[in-house]
Each structure stands twice: as C-alpha cells, then as structure tokens.
Design a protein around this motif. Structure first.
Motif, short mmCIF file in Angstrom:
data_model
loop_
_atom_site.label_atom_id
_atom_site.label_comp_id
_atom_site.label_asym_id
_atom_site.label_seq_id
_atom_site.Cartn_x
_atom_site.Cartn_y
_atom_site.Cartn_z
N GLU A 170 48.63 -65.04 -55.87
CA GLU A 170 47.73 -66.09 -56.58
C GLU A 170 48.93 -67.27 -56.64
N TRP A 171 47.97 -68.33 -56.38
CA TRP A 171 49.02 -69.66 -56.19
C TRP A 171 48.26 -70.84 -57.03
N ARG A 172 48.95 -71.76 -57.40
CA ARG A 172 48.55 -73.14 -57.76
C ARG A 172 49.28 -74.04 -56.87
N LEU B 221 53.11 -72.82 -58.12
CA LEU B 221 53.04 -71.40 -58.72
C LEU B 221 52.74 -70.71 -57.54
N ILE B 222 53.57 -69.52 -57.57
CA ILE B 222 53.04 -68.47 -56.61
C ILE B 222 53.41 -67.13 -57.45
N SER B 223 52.46 -66.21 -57.26
CA SER B 223 52.83 -65.09 -58.02
C SER B 223 52.33 -63.79 -56.91
N LEU B 224 53.09 -62.80 -56.87
CA LEU B 224 52.78 -61.57 -56.20
C LEU B 224 52.66 -60.34 -57.24
N MET C 266 44.94 -77.54 -57.05
CA MET C 266 44.15 -76.53 -56.12
C MET C 266 44.79 -75.34 -56.67
N GLN C 267 43.85 -74.01 -56.36
CA GLN C 267 44.55 -73.01 -56.53
C GLN C 267 43.86 -71.87 -55.72
N GLY C 268 44.40 -70.60 -55.51
CA GLY C 268 43.85 -69.55 -54.88
C GLY C 268 44.44 -68.13 -55.01
N THR C 269 43.57 -67.54 -54.68
CA THR C 269 44.07 -65.95 -54.34
C THR C 269 43.89 -65.15 -53.22
#
Ligand SMILES: [Cu+2]
Length: 119
Positions: free
Chosen positions: A98-100, A58-61, A109-112
C-alpha cells in the motif's frame, strides 16, 4: 443556456472517461512485482512507476497475517517517477503493498497491489 452547457459537460466527461484523458494520472501504475503476480522467490525490489513525479509519503508491505515488513527506500521522500524499495527476504505467503503519495500537481494519490510467493 444552462441546459446546453450541462449536456456539453456530460459529453466532455463521457469522452474523457472513454479516452482516459480526464485525469492527468493513469489509473494503473506499473508495479514490480506486477499486481497479482505469483513468484517463486522473494522479489529483490518493490517498485511503482508513475506518469508524473510522485513524492511517496507512505509505503507499507504486509503479509496475509497483517504483519508489516519494513522496506528500505532510497528516494529520500523526494518526488520520483520510479519509486523503488528493497524488501527483506520474504517467506512464502501473500503480500500487499500500500502506498500514498503527493503528485507533482499537488493531488494526493494512493494505490495498492498484491503478489504471492509460492513454492
Ligand atoms: Cu493530479
């Protein structure tokens, strides 16, 4: 002895935290734009570099109003060490990525990270 092994575990854990070697994953992935960057123009690329291949699920902007901006990814949801996607031309504003993902070792894993486009 139970107590001894307990303390050994504590020491090992402390050392691991100090050296950062406990986790196979780095806590901070290199990103583009860099986290907190202030840009003058819309970035051509949104990218993350990982220390092991990552299947980004997942990637969101999103902007400061919470509106989503679609990015064009080219990874075909395959594991990649360097993920990159092309955002649309973005107006001045504040953005959050934001990504997972699923690391090669099976860890989720995930991050922002955030950046700003200013005049
Ligand atoms: Cu892992």
């Amino acid at each position: 002895m139970k107590t001894a092994s307990y303390f050994t575990a504590i020491i090992a854990l402390s050392l691991a935290f100090l050296t950062g070697s406990a986790d196979a994953h780095s806590k901070k992935e290199a990103t583009e734009p860099a986290d907190g960057a202030v840009l003058e123009t819309s970035p051509p690329t949104i990218a993350m570099r990982f220390d092991m291949p990552m299947r980004v699920t997942l990637i969101s902007l999103t902007d400061q109003d919470g509106a989503a901006h679609d990015v064009t990814r080219t990874d075909n949801i395959q594991p990649v060490s360097e993920f990159s996607a092309a955002p649309p031309a973005l107006p001045v504003g504040q953005y959050k990525v934001e990504w997972r993902g699923l690391a090669d070792d099976g860890h989720p894993m995930q991050g922002t990270f955030s950046f700003e486009i200013a005049n």
